[in-house]
Every structure is written in structure tokens, then in C-alpha cells.
Design an enzyme around this catalytic site. Structure first.
Site, short mmCIF file in Angstrom:
data_model
loop_
_atom_site.label_atom_id
_atom_site.label_comp_id
_atom_site.label_asym_id
_atom_site.label_seq_id
_atom_site.Cartn_x
_atom_site.Cartn_y
_atom_site.Cartn_z
N LYS A 142 37.86 36.24 47.51
CA LYS A 142 37.25 35.81 46.26
C LYS A 142 36.99 34.30 46.28
O LYS A 142 37.91 33.51 46.52
CB LYS A 142 38.14 36.16 45.07
CG LYS A 142 38.20 37.64 44.76
CD LYS A 142 39.11 37.94 43.59
CE LYS A 142 38.42 37.76 42.26
NZ LYS A 142 39.25 38.27 41.14
N ILE A 143 35.74 33.94 46.00
CA ILE A 143 35.34 32.53 45.94
C ILE A 143 34.67 32.30 44.59
O ILE A 143 33.74 33.02 44.23
CB ILE A 143 34.38 32.19 47.08
CG1 ILE A 143 35.05 32.41 48.44
CG2 ILE A 143 33.89 30.74 46.95
CD1 ILE A 143 34.14 32.15 49.63
#
Length: 370
Positions: A142-143
Site C-alpha cells: 500500500k502506497i
């Protein structure tokens, strides 16, 4: 209609049900396995708040923390080892789903340190480290979709890392996310990575939009303003879907698809209703459309299973109606660009605070173990 029939209807409508929660306790007591087998859950998302709550809420981590304390591990190393271990176990639990859906579902997400959300280079470095540490093909890193996060998304994808882009609030930023995704796949192809092995979802937040806009509508206080409460989150998501349809019908995507690329699916996040005056399944029922993911807390999942309804596709072809809602919001005085700026800032801040809380809990438990 039975519990399973309602969830079956949701799945049959093309919505992948993911759980927005993970803990060592859930992994050990069979809860997650039951949700997969009986409640049609085909993926899991995590975030720093979820891990902070899990670690503070039980003894499931005590043995690992004692072992790490004996090794003299630093707090940051303990946090990473604990979260990686949970995600590895969840990935293994979802391996059958991943194989059965040819890699579409069976995905588990793990977020980079939110404190890096404004640092492109550090985000890329940690994304690559997490990808190697978890070492599971069904992981999504997750970014956050901050401005510095956009080039990090592209670069992670270019290295063959599957990415869950999180904290998307505005359609404008979502378009930038899709552009970053396409650029990442183009670079991945140039780097020799098989595009069929790279997955991505774009997590578009729903309930937080209503929470912030409703607060402003109540401050305005006119009859016209109050009549718009609870409408912005769904309208915003429907506009996002229209943008998705436009981008993924374009020539740039078509060229990547011919090389085996997987579409970046829209994921409806923050779908637990925050205002008790609204139906508790609002952000599930009103966002049913094929080819999307709805990641929900367990109480929302169970609420939908008990009394949720699927009324067919509630998203395709609704852009004009959604634009009208936004026009009315602006007419009564809601500053929408400011809303989205505030939501992104608060989103990063909240996850950063949860990460600090997680580190503080680990430090306290390490000290006790020593």
C-alpha cells in the site's frame, strides 16, 4: 433471503468482498478462515490503525515479542517483523483464492510507513523491502496517493511490485493515480517484467468524504445545504468510476492490455458508515458495480449479510446525477478542493499517529519482556 444468499448476490454482481481487518488473534482462532469459507471474503486490507488496535488488544503477540526482546531487536524492527509475519500468514491462507481467481483476488495489503508519505525515495525503498520481506505473490504493497507518492507508485510497479494505492479522495487525484499506474506498467514492460503478474487496486475513500462535507453543510445550516447531507461520498465515488471507465477504454491501456496487463480495479474503502442516521449498508448497496472491490469492516460485512440488498449496478451511467450533486454542493458554499486537501492531510496524519501508537505499544511490551 439467507445471509449467504445476500453475499452471493453481491459476489454475483461482480463485487469482490475484502475484509478491512487483520490480527494475529483472527489468524489463530480461525475467524479469518471462517470468513473466507462461509462469508465470501476474498481478500484483506490492513493499515497502521488496524495493527495498532490488534497489538494493543490481546496476548497473541507476546511470544514473538519475548523472542525479539531476547535478541535485542529495535522497536522499528519488531513492528516490521510482526506485521510481515501476520501478512505472510494471511497471504498463505488466501493462496487458494488467489489461485482459483487467477490472481484477481486472494490479495493481502501491507502499507509502507505513513511517515514516508511525503518522501518519494524512502517510499520506493520501503515498498521494495516489504515486497521482498513478505515474499508472497498475492501481496499488495500500500502506497498513499500523495503527490510524492505518485512517482513512488510508478517506480514500485516498474520493479514488478503489486500495489494498492490508498488514501484517494478526489477524482482529480484518482486520474493522477491511474496515470501513475499506466506509466508504471509501461516501465515494467521495458524492464522485462511480465505484466500479467503485476496487480493493482486504487482505494477510493467514501465515508470520510461524507463526514467532512456533512460537517460543513451543517455549519452552513440552510435548508438547501442540510438536504445534501449523506450524498457526497457516493456521488464522488460514482464520478471516480466514470473516470475509470474513460481511462481504461483509452489507447494507452489497450496497448498494455495486449501485453497481458491486469486492470487496476477501483476499490471502495472506508465503507463503514460513520453516521448512525444513514443505512449501515449504504456504501455497499449504492456502489455495486462489476469489477470493483469493497473492503469493509466486519460489522459492515455482517450487516450486509443480514439485511443488505443488491439492486443491480448502481454506478454505471450515474455520472451526470453525481455531477449535479457536486454542483449543488458548490452552490451552497462547500469548498470542494479544500475538502479533499483536508481529507488527505488528515488521512496521512491519522495513519502516522497510529504508526506511532503501534511503536509505543511495542516499546512498552519489549520493556516488559526484558
Amino acid at each position: 433471503m439467507s445471509i449467504h444468499e445476500r453475499l452471493d448476490a453481491l459476489s454475483a454482481a461482480g463485487v469482490s468482498v475484502w475484509l478491512d481487518d487483520l490480527s494475529r488473534e483472527r489468524l489463530r482462532n480461525g475467524s479469518l478462515r471462517e470468513l473466507i469459507a462461509e462469508w465470501r471474503v476474498v481478500g484483506v486490507t490492513t493499515n497502521p490503525t488496524i495493527f495498532a488496535t490488534a497489538l494493543a488488544g490481546g496476548e497473541a503477540y507476546a511470544g514473538q515479542i519475548r523472542e525479539l526482546a531476547a535478541r535485542g531487536a529495535a522497536v522499528t524492527d519488531v513492528v516490521r517483523e510482526i506485521t510481515v509475519a501476520d501478512v505472510q500468514q494471511a497471504c498463505d491462507l488466501f493462496r487458494g483464492t488467489w489461485e482459483a481467481t487467477d490472481g484477481t483476488d486472494g490479495r493481502v495489503s501491507l502499507e509502507v510507513d505513513p511517515g514516508l508519505a511525503r518522501d518519494t525515495e524512502a517510499t520506493v525503498a520501503e515498498a521494495l523491502e516489504l515486497w521482498k520481506a513478505v515474499d508472497r505473490p498475492n501481496l499488495l504493497v500500500k502506497i498513499p496517493a500523495t503527490e510524492p507518492g505518485l512517482p513512488a507508485i510508478t517506480r514500485a510497479l516498474a520493479e514488478g511490485v503489486s500495489v494498492n494505492v490508498t488514501l484517494i479522495f478526489s477524482v482529480e487525484r484518482y486520474r493522477a493515480v491511474m496515470a501513475a499506474f499506466l506509466a508504471g506498467l509501461e516501465q515494467a514492460a521495458a524492464n522485462g517484467h511480465p505484466l500479467s503478474q503485476i496487480a493493482s487496486v486504487a482505494s477510493f475513500f467514501v465515508s470520510r468524504v461524507d463526514t467532512e462535507i456533512d460537517k460543513r453543510l451543517e455549519a452552513i445550516g440552510t435548508e438547501a445545504a442540510l438536504a445534501l447531507r449523506g450524498r457526497a461520498g457516493v456521488a464522488n465515488s460514482r464520478l471516480a468510476y466514470a473516470a475509470y471507465q474513460e481511462v481504461f477504454a483509452g489507447e494507452r491501456w489497450t496497448a498494455l492490455q495486449a501485453q497481458g496487463a491486469r486492470v487496476q480495479r477501483p476499490l471502495w474503502a472506508s465503507t463503514g458508515v460513520k453516521n448512525p442516521a444513514y443505512p449501515d449498508t449504504l456504501y455497499v448497496t449504492e456502489l455495486v458495480v462489476a469489477g470493483t472491490v469493497n473492503t469493509m469492516p466486519e460489522h459492515t460485512l455482517r450487516a450486509f449479510a443480514e439485511h443488505g440488498q443488491v439492486h443491480g449496478d448502481r454506478v454505471t451511467g450515474t455520472a451526470d446525477e453525481a455531477r449535479q450533486v457536486f454542483a449543488e454542493l458548490e452552490r451552497v458554499g462547500v469548498d470542494l478542493p479544500d475538502v479533499f486537501a483536508v481529507l488527505e492531510h488528515e488521512g496521512v496524519q491519522k495513519f502516522d499517529a497510529s504508526w506511532d501508537e503501534l511503536a509505543t505499544t511495542v516499546r512498552r511490551q519489549l520493556d516488559a519482556a526484558r
